[in-house]
Each structure stands twice: as structure tokens, then as C-alpha cells.
Design an enzyme around this catalytic site. Structure first.
Site, short mmCIF file in Angstrom:
data_model
loop_
_atom_site.label_atom_id
_atom_site.label_comp_id
_atom_site.label_asym_id
_atom_site.label_seq_id
_atom_site.Cartn_x
_atom_site.Cartn_y
_atom_site.Cartn_z
N GLY A 18 52.26 82.20 19.46
CA GLY A 18 51.22 82.73 20.34
C GLY A 18 51.24 84.23 20.49
O GLY A 18 50.24 84.84 20.90
N ARG A 19 52.37 84.86 20.18
CA ARG A 19 52.44 86.32 20.25
C ARG A 19 53.36 86.89 19.17
O ARG A 19 53.84 88.01 19.28
CB ARG A 19 52.92 86.77 21.63
N ASP A 54 48.12 86.49 26.38
CA ASP A 54 47.49 87.71 25.87
C ASP A 54 48.10 88.18 24.56
O ASP A 54 47.68 89.19 23.99
CB ASP A 54 47.58 88.83 26.91
N ARG A 87 61.86 90.87 14.86
CA ARG A 87 62.90 89.87 14.69
C ARG A 87 63.05 89.52 13.21
O ARG A 87 62.07 89.54 12.45
CB ARG A 87 62.57 88.60 15.47
N ASP A 118 60.48 73.33 20.76
CA ASP A 118 59.88 74.42 20.00
C ASP A 118 60.74 75.68 20.02
O ASP A 118 60.42 76.66 19.34
CB ASP A 118 58.47 74.74 20.51
N ASN A 119 61.84 75.66 20.76
CA ASN A 119 62.79 76.77 20.78
C ASN A 119 64.11 76.40 20.10
O ASN A 119 65.13 77.03 20.35
CB ASN A 119 63.08 77.21 22.21
#
Length: 493
Positions: free
Chosen positions: A100-101, A129, A180, A260-261
């Protein structure tokens, strides 16, 4: 914004780029451009991470690097994309999620993917956002490099760049981007996504992609009737078990262990509301959003197994037999306690195993729990005591030293047959002096918000060599101040 050209073309950074993930079907990702930020500036850079990538040092310090690593420009060969995945969040199926970001720029010839986090909206941003704020980006940058230097598998952070662009969270903050790197950012949730949508062809393509690149030995196994997918699940389970043992031994709390992590490679991934333990409290909750304590420190090993079960469910159509899938998960129950006891023996300076070691470990944890003794400082002082320091430095950590005195007798007896020099060396290499405590990160963040990045640089230097003494920096290894307990880190961080 510059437009990428053919892959594997050497550029000014000294790297050649490709994107293996982009060879998967189009349903796995969306190609898109990062959204530029105005007037970027450097906040922190890891020369060690740059060296691992093979990045040209002169380019890394350049104005062009600043633009590229903020998402304002691309280098030839970069092929940016955001991937889709799903997952369980706080034990509840959340459906489709995704980057998402975060946008992957590509993959270097050294085998590392490079990803910008906070570089704008993607089709998977949902109500977000697509931006990251300075405080959380600094925390992720520092902790990624700290974990790597502790020897714990992790994604790494190349740098943080900032901008005065405004971002709304609980209050108005400024934007930042953290770069990253990892061999892969594929998560358990990628498999869950295609399983949940009954897309078997994509599920198989993803499993084959990961096995062929990262688990090729699973193709040669005779286990589970030569079932490569079951062997893959077992291998991921064992890597995850080893990772959990390392987290527990160093006192690391992740805070948001959603599926999801969870990295398919057994890496620590997605640093949000993490914390290193101050006082030893097994029920410590580092995430202010985790009101039920699902991800408390002592729950992490069990949650990891629960997440692996979800992964097993996602792989079941490929494995073909539920009993085989369950059997592939069972090694976790063996590997975790073995790895944890091995880590704890190293912290105790014990190069070999004896049956009595478990009792020695459990006895110590009981003593530490009684007064919630500082985890990192206790282990470091015990190491220094074994190296010749007065035992009083250990006893001073306890209001009532009766329990630790009795335990130290057992500890000394166990060490009777161990070389003092060997034990001291093992302990000092297993028990760090410096970890990224919340208050240290907060102080560096507050300085950086004033455009003073010296605190970030100092912390990075200490965390890159956490087992060294660093004379003159003892304050960074001291007890947390009283105000540290009031720091609240949540999922919005």
C-alpha cells in the site's frame, strides 16, 4: 520522472538491474511510478548496507542518489511495481491487502530487491495515503540495521530521506521514505491471497518461483513422498522457528505478527510498533493497538506457529493431503525449543549442552521475572562478570539478591568445567551492550524533526557494532529514563 530502459544495464550506481518478480503473471503486481516528494534531504544512510549491495560509494552520496532513493527519479533498468497479497490481521481474515505504500524498484545483480517505503499511493493503499512519516521511517531504518548486526535474519535498510511535505496521522507530521533491501519481500500473505481466491495456477506459479530461487533442495527431497511443496512448508517452518528463538533470546518484540508481515524466507520484516524489552516481563505488549495482547512477547512463538498453519492451509491444494501438511509443520515444535535453548546456552557462556541446562535457564527467568530486571543490562553485566568484573555489578540489579545469589551458585557450578576465557568470549559475543531502546529512538527522532540528524548517525554507529564497548557512550547502554514507559507505539507508526 525518468523512464526505465532495458534491464541489466549498468548505471551510475554501479549496479545492474533486473526484476525476477516481474516474470510472474500480471495478477501478482501492478507496474507504476513512485510519487515524487518535494525538496528531499538525507536523514540517514547505511554504508554497510550499500556495500552489501555493491553500490558505488560516490554515487550513494550524490544528489542523484537522493532523488532516486526518494522516488523522484529512476535509473536505467529499474522496473517499479507494487505486489498484491492478503492476510490474517490480529487473527482475523482481512482479505486483499498488498504493497500500500511500498514500490519495488527492481533487483540488483547481487540478488537483492530494492524497495521504497513511503513513496506514494498504489492500487493496494485502501484508505491510506501511501506515505510514511519521519518517526516510523527512522525507527525502521535503525532497527533493520541493528537486527542485522545482532546476527538476526532481517530485511535491511539502505537509507532514509525526508521531506517537509505534510502527512496526517494522529497529527500533522512530515514525510519520509526508507529504502529497504532483501532477497525477497514475499510473505505468507502472498500465498494466502491466491489460495483464498481459488487461483491454483497462480498459487503453483508462486510456490515454484520461491522454491526454485530460495529452496531448491526441496526439489530433491525424499521426504513426504518426494513432495516438494510439503518440504517447502517444512523448510519455512524451520527458518521461522529459528527466527523466533533469536527474537526471544535478544528480547525483541515485533508487535504486529500478522500473516502479511511474515517473510517466506524467515526474515524479520515490517518494523512497526516493535520494542526491545526493558524490564523482563514475558507478557509485555509493545503495540498500543494490541489491546488483547495477541502479540505479547511470550506469545510470539505460538503466533508464529499459528501463522505457519495459515500458510499450510494456503499450500494445501499443492501439497494435496492435509495430514502431510500438518506433518510438515511439526518440525517447528522441535526446532524452536532446540534453537532457543542453544541461544540461551550461548548467552550463558556454555559451549556444550547438558541435561541440567534447561533447569538453569528456567531458574534464571524466574529470578528475572520477580523484579522485572532489565533484560539487556543483566545479560551484559553477567558477561562482564564472567570476564572478570566483580559479581556485585550483577547483584546490584536486584532489590532482594537472595534469588540471584542462589542461581549464581548453580551458574558457577555449571561453569566449573568450562574455560573461563571461552565462556567470557562466547557471552560477550552473544549479549549486546547496545540495542535500539524506544527512548533512544525517540531522542534521535526528535532531533531529526529539528533537522539535526547527528543522533541518527550516532545510534547507527553503535547499533552496527552492538557487542563492542564503545567507551564514552555508556549512556546509550544505561537504564531507560522514567519517561520511556510513557512512549506509545501503535500500528499507525
Amino acid at each position: 520522472m525518468n523512464v526505465p530502459s532495458d534491464s541489466m544495464v549498468a548505471d551510475e550506481s554501479g549496479l545492474r538491474w533486473r526484476n525476477d518478480f516481474a516474470t510472474l503473471p500480471p495478477s501478482f503486481f501492478t507496474r507504476l511510478q513512485p510519487t515524487p516528494l518535494p525538496d528531499p534531504y538525507w536523514v540517514g544512510r547505511s554504508d554497510a548496507a550499500a556495500q552489501q549491495l555493491g553500490l558505488d560509494p560516490d554515487w550513494f552520496a550524490s544528489a542523484e542518489a537522493l532523488e532516486v532513493l526518494t522516488g523522484n527519479a529512476l535509473l536505467p533498468g529499474m522496473d517499479p511495481l507494487a505486489s498484491v497479497y492478503s492476510g490474517h490481521q490480529f487473527g482475523v481474515w482481512a482479505g486483499q491487502l498488498g504493497d500500500g505504500r511500498a514500490i519495488m524498484l527492481g533487483q540488483t545483480e547481487t540478488g537483492y530487491e530494492m524497495q521504497l517505503k513511503g513513496c506514494g499511493m498504489t492500487p493496494y493503499s485502501r484508505m491510506g495515503d501511501g506515505r510514511a512519516v519521519l518517526r516510523s521511517s527512522i525507527r525502521e531504518f535503525l532497527c533493520s540495521e541493528a537486527m542485522h548486526s545482532l546476527g538476526i535474519p532481517t530485511t535491511r535498510a539502505l537509507c532514509v530521506t525526508g521531506s517537509d511535505a505534510r502527512v496526517r496521522r494522529e497529527e500533522i507530521e512530515t514525510a519520509a521514505v526508507v529504502t529497504r533491501t532483501a532477497p525477497s519481500f514475499i510473505r505468507f500473505g502472498h500465498f494466502e491471497h491466491f489460495w483464498a481466491n481459488d487461483r491454483l495456477d497462480e498459487l503453483r506459479a508462486l510456490a515454484d518461483f520461491v522454491i526454485d530461487r530460495f529452496y531448491p533442495e526441496c526439489r530433491l527431497t525424499e521426504r513426504f513422498g518426494c513432495n516438494a511443496y510439503a518440504a517447502f512448508l517444512e523448510a519455512v517452518s524451520e527458518r521461522t522457528a529459528a527466527l523466533m528463538a533469536q527474537w526471544q533470546a535478544v528480547g525483541f518484540c515485533h508487535g504486529v505478527m500478522n500473516t502479511d508481515n511474515m517473510s517466506i524466507l524467515g526474515l524479520t520484516i515490517d518494523y512497526g510498533p516493535f520494542q526491545f524489552l526493558d524490564g523482563f516481563n514475558p507478557r509485555h505488549i509493545c503495540n498500543h493497538s494490541d489491546t488483547g495482547g495477541r502479540y505479547a512477547y511470550n506469545q510470539q512463538p505460538n503466533v508464529a506457529y499459528w501463522n505457519l498453519y495459515c500458510l499450510g492451509q494456503g499450500l494445501l491444494p499443492l501439497i494435496g493431503d492435509k495430514e502431510v501438511a500438518v506433518a510438515a509443520l511439526q518440525s517447528y515444535q522441535t526446532v524452536f525449543p532446540r534453537e532457543f535453548e542453544g541461544r540461551m546456552r550461548a548467552k550463558l557462556g556454555l559451549p556444550d549442552a547438558q541435561d541440567s541446562d534447561r533447569q538453569l535457564i528456567e531458574g534464571l527467568l524466574t529470578v528475572l521475572l520477580k523484579e522485572q530486571t532489565d533484560w539487556t543490562i543483566f545479560w551484559r553485566r553477567l558477561s562482564q562478570h564472567r570476564a572478570g568484573a566483580n559479581v556485585q555489578t550483577v547483584r546490584d540489579l536486584f532489590v532482594d539478591p537472595t534469588g540471584i545469589d542462589a542461581w549464581l551458585v548453580s551458574f558457577s557450578a555449571r561453569h566449573a568445567s568450562v574455560s573461563p576465557a571461552l565462556a567470557a568470549d562466547l557471552m560477550c559475543k552473544s549479549n549486546p551492550k547496545f540495542v535500539l531502546r524506544n527512548h533512544l529512538g525517540q531522542q534521535a527522532i526528535e532531533s531529526a524533526q529539528r533537522k539535526d540528524n547527528a543522533g541518527v548517525a550516532t545510534l547507527l554507529t553503535l547499533l552496527e557494532t552492538p557487542f563492542e564497548e564503545h567507551p564514552g557512550f555508556d549512556d546509550y547502554a544505561g537504564f531507560p529514563p522514567d519517561w520511556a514507559s510513557s512512549i506509545e507505539i501503535s500500528c499507525s507508526s
